[in-house]
Design a protein around this motif. Structure first.
Motif, PDB file in Angstrom:
ATOM      1  N   GLU A   1     -12.694   6.456  -6.357  1.00 33.58           N
ATOM      2  CA  GLU A   1     -11.767   5.323  -6.316  1.00 33.58           C
ATOM      3  C   GLU A   1     -11.912   4.587  -4.975  1.00 33.58           C
ATOM      4  O   GLU A   1     -12.057   5.211  -3.932  1.00 33.58           O
TER       5      GLU A   1
ATOM      6  N   THR B   1       1.879  -6.221  -6.400  1.00 32.98           N
ATOM      7  CA  THR B   1       0.825  -5.345  -6.917  1.00 32.98           C
ATOM      8  C   THR B   1      -0.446  -5.578  -6.119  1.00 32.98           C
ATOM      9  O   THR B   1      -0.672  -6.656  -5.566  1.00 32.98           O
TER      10      THR B   1
ATOM     11  N   HIS C   1      -2.325   2.021  -3.252  1.00 37.25           N
ATOM     12  CA  HIS C   1      -1.547   2.836  -4.191  1.00 37.25           C
ATOM     13  C   HIS C   1      -2.352   2.963  -5.480  1.00 37.25           C
ATOM     14  O   HIS C   1      -2.798   1.974  -6.058  1.00 37.25           O
ATOM     15  N   ALA C   2      -2.583   4.196  -5.887  1.00 36.68           N
ATOM     16  CA  ALA C   2      -3.432   4.462  -7.049  1.00 36.68           C
ATOM     17  C   ALA C   2      -3.380   5.948  -7.362  1.00 36.68           C
ATOM     18  O   ALA C   2      -2.859   6.753  -6.588  1.00 36.68           O
ATOM     19  N   THR C   3      -3.936   6.305  -8.520  1.00 35.30           N
ATOM     20  CA  THR C   3      -4.129   7.711  -8.861  1.00 35.30           C
ATOM     21  C   THR C   3      -5.572   8.077  -8.544  1.00 35.30           C
ATOM     22  O   THR C   3      -6.505   7.439  -9.034  1.00 35.30           O
ATOM     23  N   TYR C   4      -5.732   9.085  -7.713  1.00 32.79           N
ATOM     24  CA  TYR C   4      -7.054   9.559  -7.313  1.00 32.79           C
ATOM     25  C   TYR C   4      -7.341  10.813  -8.145  1.00 32.79           C
ATOM     26  O   TYR C   4      -6.937  11.926  -7.787  1.00 32.79           O
TER      27      TYR C   4
ATOM     28  N   CYS D   1      -9.417  -6.940  -2.162  1.00 34.12           N
ATOM     29  CA  CYS D   1      -8.385  -6.602  -3.136  1.00 34.12           C
ATOM     30  C   CYS D   1      -7.656  -7.876  -3.534  1.00 34.12           C
ATOM     31  O   CYS D   1      -7.770  -8.922  -2.886  1.00 34.12           O
TER      32      CYS D   1
ATOM     33  N   CYS E   1       0.822  -1.222   0.000  1.00 38.57           N
ATOM     34  CA  CYS E   1       0.000   0.000   0.000  1.00 38.57           C
ATOM     35  C   CYS E   1       0.847   1.260   0.000  1.00 38.57           C
ATOM     36  O   CYS E   1       2.076   1.215  -0.018  1.00 38.57           O
TER      37      CYS E   1
ATOM     38  N   THR F   1      -1.381  11.081  -7.122  1.00 36.06           N
ATOM     39  CA  THR F   1      -0.918   9.705  -7.298  1.00 36.06           C
ATOM     40  C   THR F   1      -0.182   9.260  -6.042  1.00 36.06           C
ATOM     41  O   THR F   1       0.838   9.848  -5.666  1.00 36.06           O
TER      42      THR F   1
ATOM     43  N   THR G   1      -4.663  -4.794  -6.527  1.00 37.26           N
ATOM     44  CA  THR G   1      -5.780  -4.349  -7.364  1.00 37.26           C
ATOM     45  C   THR G   1      -7.052  -4.395  -6.543  1.00 37.26           C
ATOM     46  O   THR G   1      -7.420  -5.449  -6.017  1.00 37.26           O
TER      47      THR G   1
ATOM     48  N   ARG H   1       3.161   3.008  -4.255  1.00 34.95           N
ATOM     49  CA  ARG H   1       3.419   1.955  -3.276  1.00 34.95           C
ATOM     50  C   ARG H   1       4.680   2.275  -2.476  1.00 34.95           C
ATOM     51  O   ARG H   1       5.704   2.676  -3.019  1.00 34.95           O
TER      52      ARG H   1
END
Length: 306
Positions: free
Chosen positions: A187, A204, A240-243, A193, A161, A268, A206, A271
């Protein structure tokens, strides 16, 4: 002949009885695994260099060469970044063979190994995290480990994360009861996950869950520093992601009232890295319904948790 047969049978039973009495076992539950936090990684207990360490009694899920969820416990001490894990218990049922060992922190009975393209570990990120001074909440930060093969007993854990560090300060009497983080673009932040660890590489994550908010609970209230230099830290773990639409952070006062901060631009979260947002808290002690406020100029800082 009959006497010889009976004698052989008695000897066989005696041998079996002796084996049971001695507690001899061929099952893998007697194995001890060595848990290591990879040098570039971080975990649950923060030190002055933003490194994180194990806590005594931490529990992990271990897929011990089979897709059956087994519980293992850390037998080291608070602050260790490496140590041994010993078997505690396992769930009912059977499983399918695996060609190596997989581990997930923290332990959850619902964590399972799923065959797919690729295979993945299904885990549920919690919607509520608990405040811990100077650290992320216990059991909030998910890590995964994978070994080279069935002869490798070193579990090298890596974060799955990202992190948000919120630094708050305000006039004397400003006390935080909770902090709720929401994604403005929808998001997901919590729920199921899919974790895919890679030997020698980065894992990774998801999201398949749909919860767009997570809450940091400060059940006993946290009085914050009275100046920017003495700001109090609040850590949140998030995927971890782009919001794309940005985020909002609602701070609930322990004695009532709330204040909401927003960053309405794409962010963004990578991780194993954190972003830092700083803000002065101004919830009047007599107010029970504060409105929306801004993040100043929306400036942000980031660093690597290592």
């Amino acid at each position: 002949m009959k006497k010889l047969f009976l004698g052989a049978l008695v000897l066989l039973l005696a041998a079996c009885s002796t084996k049971i009495d001695e507690g001899t076992t061929l099952t893998p539950e007697g194995r001890t695994f060595h848990g290591i936090i990879a040098e570039e990684e971080s975990r649950v207990f923060l030190d002055d260099q933003i490194r994180l360490h194990w806590n005594a009694g931490d529990l992990i899920t271990l897929f011990e060469g089979i897709t059956r969820n087994k519980k293992y416990k850390f037998v080291g001490e608070d602050g260790d970044n490496a140590g041994d894990f010993e078997f505690v218990s396992q769930g009912f049922g059977t499983g399918n063979d695996l060609d190596r060992y997989y581990a997930v922190y923290p332990y959850a009975s619902t964590t399972k190994y799923v065959y797919g393209t690729p295979d993945y570990i299904q885990y549920t990120l919690p919607a509520t995290q608990t405040y811990v001074a100077g650290s992320v909440g216990k059991d909030a930060n998910v890590m995964v480990a994978i070994t080279a093969d069935l002869d490798d007993f070193d579990l090298r854990f890596r974060n799955a994360c990202s992190f948000l560090l919120i630094r708050l300060w305000g006039a004397e009497g400003q006390t935080v009861g909770s902090i709720t983080l929401s994604s403005l673009g929808g998001e997901p932040l919590a729920g199921k996950c899919q974790l895919v660890p890679t030997y020698g590489g980065t894992p990774t994550l998801t999201m398949t869950g749909t919860a767009t908010s997570i809450t940091l609970s400060c059940s006993e209230g946290v009085a914050i520093g009275t100046s920017e230099a003495e700001a109090t830290d609040f850590w949140l773990v998030l995927p971890h992601a782009t919001y794309a639409g940005g985020i909002s952070v609602k701070v609930g006062g322990y004695y009532g009232g709330e204040q909401t901060f927003t960053v309405d631009k794409s962010l963004t979260f990578e991780r194993n890295k954190y972003k830092r947002l700083m803000r002065e808290l101004t919830i009047p002690s007599s107010d029970t319904n504060m409105g929306v406020d801004g993040w100043g100029d929306g400036s942000e800082n980031e660093g690597t948790a290592e």
